[in-house]
Design a protein around this motif. Structure first.
Motif, PDB file in Angstrom:
ATOM      1  N   LEU A  72       6.886  11.374 -12.026  1.00  0.00           N
ATOM      2  CA  LEU A  72       7.120  10.430 -12.039  1.00  0.00           C
ATOM      3  C   LEU A  72       8.129  10.054 -10.429  1.00  0.00           C
ATOM      4  O   LEU A  72       9.001  10.444 -11.007  1.00  0.00           O
ATOM      5  N   ARG A  73       6.952   9.699 -10.164  1.00  0.00           N
ATOM      6  CA  ARG A  73       8.084   8.756  -8.338  1.00  0.00           C
ATOM      7  C   ARG A  73       8.650   7.340  -8.832  1.00  0.00           C
ATOM      8  O   ARG A  73       7.890   6.882  -8.577  1.00  0.00           O
ATOM      9  N   ARG A  75       2.776  10.274 -11.097  1.00  0.00           N
ATOM     10  CA  ARG A  75       2.530   8.055 -10.866  1.00  0.00           C
ATOM     11  C   ARG A  75       3.379   8.069  -9.620  1.00  0.00           C
ATOM     12  O   ARG A  75       4.552   8.216  -9.840  1.00  0.00           O
ATOM     13  N   THR A  76       3.107   7.183  -8.962  1.00  0.00           N
ATOM     14  CA  THR A  76       4.727   5.897  -8.444  1.00  0.00           C
ATOM     15  C   THR A  76       4.718   5.360  -9.064  1.00  0.00           C
ATOM     16  O   THR A  76       3.845   3.681  -9.513  1.00  0.00           O
ATOM     17  N   LEU A 105       0.740  -1.365  -0.034  1.00  0.00           N
ATOM     18  CA  LEU A 105      -0.057   0.081  -0.156  1.00  0.00           C
ATOM     19  C   LEU A 105       0.801   0.776  -0.036  1.00  0.00           C
ATOM     20  O   LEU A 105       2.361   0.990   0.469  1.00  0.00           O
ATOM     21  N   GLU A 106       0.536   2.189  -1.263  1.00  0.00           N
ATOM     22  CA  GLU A 106       0.839   3.350  -1.307  1.00  0.00           C
ATOM     23  C   GLU A 106       0.826   4.484   0.179  1.00  0.00           C
ATOM     24  O   GLU A 106      -0.539   4.455   0.509  1.00  0.00           O
ATOM     25  N   LEU A 107       1.417   4.446   1.697  1.00  0.00           N
ATOM     26  CA  LEU A 107       1.594   5.640   2.526  1.00  0.00           C
ATOM     27  C   LEU A 107       1.859   7.093   2.079  1.00  0.00           C
ATOM     28  O   LEU A 107       2.669   7.291   1.323  1.00  0.00           O
ATOM     29  N   ILE A 160       4.818   8.277   0.860  1.00  0.00           N
ATOM     30  CA  ILE A 160       4.884   9.714  -0.288  1.00  0.00           C
ATOM     31  C   ILE A 160       4.687  10.814   1.087  1.00  0.00           C
ATOM     32  O   ILE A 160       3.891  10.813   2.018  1.00  0.00           O
ATOM     33  N   VAL A 161       5.594  12.008   0.931  1.00  0.00           N
ATOM     34  CA  VAL A 161       5.488  12.654   2.073  1.00  0.00           C
ATOM     35  C   VAL A 161       5.045  13.806   0.936  1.00  0.00           C
ATOM     36  O   VAL A 161       6.017  14.234   0.204  1.00  0.00           O
ATOM     37  N   GLU A 162       4.206  14.247   0.890  1.00  0.00           N
ATOM     38  CA  GLU A 162       3.742  15.946   0.570  1.00  0.00           C
ATOM     39  C   GLU A 162       4.411  16.876   1.113  1.00  0.00           C
ATOM     40  O   GLU A 162       4.182  17.028   2.870  1.00  0.00           O
TER      41      GLU A 162
END
Length: 455
Positions: A221-222, A167-168, A69-71, A154-156
């Motif tokens: 793009l990450r 997109r990751t 899961l993308e946190l 991902i830390v915004e």
């Protein structure tokens, strides 16, 4: 109580997968938007994947997917993750690249005890830096990462980044055969060389995917290398692409150029100006295609390049007062004799090979630093193979190299080329015992790791 749209949607997604038992459910539905916190329940459990059509692979997954899961949270917020182990083996979670307290770092017998089957552990820390990060175990790493226990974090940025689309992309090769069965995650002959490669490449768990992007828009793009071994030579022929961040840390935007070498554990934030509708681009590893990027018609007006991302609050090392320490990364296959007790040791740092089975190894740090001291590390690769050198708990600045021109930048992982000597510098501002190792996993497990103590 006012809710953000994302909170409501995330809560509904959680309800849609049948409650907490399904894993990966965000349980912060109903929190007010001014509370700086995002909470997750994250379950590690077996999961059958169809990586090879018609065949099942017995993977291990976070929250019912691999990669996991993308946190997400916002810079400066507290991230709280209840990790539940439903595997039959002990495990932990290391938060790769995050500057956090030692007790949250996820290294067994150094920062915490392993989380046993059926147990849970609450990870709770502030995320000081925006950027692209990831999480994975630090226990039996070659197998556990190899089976799929990896995921993006991902830390915004505190304020809008200027990117309307992103997109990751998690890059991983799988150690499987033509029937989807796992092969060896670490082969001695390969561990003593470049590392044991997987056979099937994937992005977000799919081999050779087609990714649809909005035409005319600038998409972030990450790219996250969650692979055990492979250094990707990323390139996008014919694309307009600019680098915005390296390993989570912003840089002055610049063209991608011919390619970028992304070692295990490393991350690259690209801005891609998506071409006209119907155009296809090839994201490649050298000459090998990893994914097709297909542009679709978009009703939005064409986007422009966003401004540079704001710098993270990392202390600037003062080189005039910095103490210099030297570290040689050496091949030491002679240590791995057939009669040797314990794990094989093919690699060493300054003549010391880490024993992955010795729970007291971290009690003998390779260097002891003074808290808030300024340091320059000279990294010398004495082998013919690349080593992505990763430091836990702190962020360092890459200064220069005897093999290539460096524009100084902050990172947590540096790809040390064959026979290269590079200098990095940092302020030792985080007390604790921190791992310092190669992120080619079977290099790490066969000696190429050490402990750095900050007191």
């Amino acid at each position: 109580m006012k809710l953000t749209r994302r909170q409501v949607l995330a809560g509904l997604v959680g309800l849609g997968v049948a409650g907490l038992g399904a894993g990966g459910v965000r349980y912060w539905l109903g929190r007010p938007e001014n509370v700086a916190s995002h909470d997750y329940e994250l379950i590690a459990a077996p999961l059958d994947l169809e990586l090879v059509p018609g065949h099942k692979t017995p993977a291990w997954a976070y929250a019912g997917q691999a990669p996991g899961l993308e946190l997400r949270c916002r810079q400066g917020e507290r991230l709280r993750v209840r990790f539940i182990n439903k595997l039959e083996v002990p495990t932990t979670i290391h938060w790769h690249g995050i500057r956090l307290p030692l007790e949250m770092d996820g290294v067994p017998y150094v920062s915490q005890l392993p989380v046993l089957p059926g147990e849970y552990f609450d990870y709770d820390f502030i995320t000081p830096d925006a950027g692209s990060y990831w999480y994975h175990p630090h226990t039996a790493s070659s197998e556990q990462l190899g089976r799929g226990l990896v995921g993006p974090l991902i830390v915004e940025e505190r304020e809008s980044s200027g990117f309307a689309h992103e997109r990751t992309l998690c890059l991983k090769s799988w150690h499987i055969d033509e029937q989807g069965a796992f092969t060896d995650f670490s082969v001695p002959r390969e561990a003593a060389r470049e590392g044991t490669r997987g056979r099937l490449s994937s992005i977000n768990g799919v081999s050779l995917p087609t990714l649809e992007l909005p035409a005319g828009q600038v998409v972030r793009l990450r790219l996250i290398n969650v692979d055990n071994t492979i250094t990707y030579r990323l390139n996008l022929p014919g694309a307009e692409a600019r680098i915005y961040a390296l390993d989570g840390n912003p840089v002055a935007p610049r063209p991608l150029g011919k390619d970028y070498w992304l070692g295990p554990g490393m991350r690259l934030d690209l801005a891609l100006k998506v071409p006209a509708a119907g155009t296809e681009l090839s994201l490649r590893n050298g000459p090998l295609r990893l994914a097709t990027l297909k542009s679709l018609a978009s009703a939005q007006a064409a986007g422009d390049w966003p401004p540079a991302l704001p710098a993270n609050p990392v202390a600037e090392p003062d080189l005039s007062q910095a103490e210099t320490l030297r570290f040689n990364f050496e091949w030491a296959a002679l240590l791995a004799s057939p009669n040797q007790a314990g794990p094989a040791r093919y690699w060493q740092i300054n003549g010391q090979a880490w024993d992955i089975d010795d729970k007291a190894c971290a009690d003998r740090p390779i260097a002891t630093l003074k808290k808030d001291g300024h340091y320059i590390f000279v990294l010398r690769n004495m082998a013919q193979y690349q080593h992505p050198i990763h430091l836990h708990g702190m962020t360092f600045k890459v200064l220069d190299s005897d093999r290539r021109e460096i524009i100084p930048y902050f990172t947590d992982t540096y790809l040390l080329g064959k026979n290269e000597t590079a200098r990095i510098a940092f302020v030792a501002d985080n007390p604790g015992v921190w791992m310092f190792h190669c992120h080619v996993i079977d290099h790490m497990e066969t000696g190429l790791m050490a402990a750095i103590s900050v007191v």
